[in-house]
Design a protein around this motif. Structure first.
Motif: not given
Length: 299
Positions: A196, A198, A242, A246, A220
């Motif tokens: 994933v 971000y 998210l 992040r 993401g």
């Protein structure tokens, strides 16, 4: 730092990337590469100029011992440090950064938890140019009334940008941070164990999302509302979820800021690139020491 970082390997990587100059014609032998690499790390960690670094080596025994100069009668002066930085350059800095990443991996701190991409502004000395001169620089031309001496003092690579209503002059530092250990990596690290990526709303675009899909990476990226289309409640909930991951990239920027790193006092993209790479390298060194000091388990 002495206990956890292998500076001999870092120095060997520099010599491989940018070999030492030929000394067959004689002259005073240069200082060992490892000593000079240690000096560069201290200089960036404490945000010192070449002159200040020379003074601290003369004044502080702890600095001399760390650099292997405790029994030396002389220490590298500011000109020697400046010439070594020129020799290392962007290629040598990238070699140091890559070797430090390998040392982290050998200690078990491999990239985990996904990758977080973001950018921050790095200030540069403001150029006092007229509007006409700035327009010529943007077009890639050098104003006719600039002689060679004036041109050397002008940074034509840095640019103006506006953020949060304020105008800034400098460069953009883009980083990729792994979600588990918060180490700075190269952009889109394929070795991260999680798939994933971000990023904040500034990276929200169909082209980037399609690229992530082609690379087999999960999206993401925070969603951004359009001019005539507001975010749904589900999109807002997704953004909040998210953002908890992040936001960890902001800790990296804060760490660089504590080193006085979000500013360059050089002219030109080449020297600025070297300085920003050394910022990321020294942050990774500090992060490794922090993880080892707190006995964080690598898994």
């Amino acid at each position: 730092i002495e206990r956890h970082v292998d500076f001999a390997t870092l120095a060997a990587r520099v010599d491989e990337s940018v070999p030492r100059p030929d000394r067959t014609k004689g002259g005073r032998p240069p200082y060992p590469t490892e000593t000079m690499v240690r000096i560069l790390v201290l200089k960036r960690l404490y945000n010192l100029s070449d002159e200040q670094m020379e003074y601290q080596l003369l004044d502080r025994m702890s600095y001399k011992c760390f650099c292997g100069l405790d029994d030396a009668l002389r220490v590298p002066d500011r000109t020697t440090i400046w010439h070594f930085e020129n020799r290392v350059g962007q290629a040598g800095a990238q070699a140091l950064f890559g070797e430090m990443a390998e040392q982290l991996a050998r200690k078990g701190f491999i990239a985990r938890g996904g990758q977080i991409i973001d950018a921050t502004l790095v200030k540069a000395p403001v150029q006092r140019n007229s509007r006409q001169e700035n327009e010529q620089v943007r077009q890639g031309n050098v104003p006719e009334d600039w002689n060679d001496a004036k041109r050397r003092q002008k940074d034509v690579d840095a640019s103006w940008t506006k953020k949060n209503g304020k105008t800034h002059f400098g460069y953009k530092l883009s980083v990729n941070v792994d979600g588990r250990y918060k180490h700075a990596k190269g952009l889109l690290d394929e070795r991260n164990t999680a798939r994933v990526v971000y990023a904040d709303k500034a990276y929200s675009s169909q082209a980037l999302r399609a690229e992530l899909k082609d690379r087999g990476l999960r999206d993401g990226i925070l969603k951004r509302a359009g001019k005539s289309k507001a975010l749904t409640q589900r999109d807002e909930q997704r953004n909040r979820r998210l953002s908890r991951m992040r936001c960890r990239v902001e800790h990296v920027f804060a760490g660089i800021e504590q080193m006085g790193g979000k500013i360059v006092r050089t002219i030109g993209r080449t020297r600025a690139g070297f300085a920003m790479t050394m910022m990321a390298l020294c942050y990774n060194i500090k992060r490794l020491v922090c993880l080892q000091r707190t006995e964080t388990w690598a898994f």
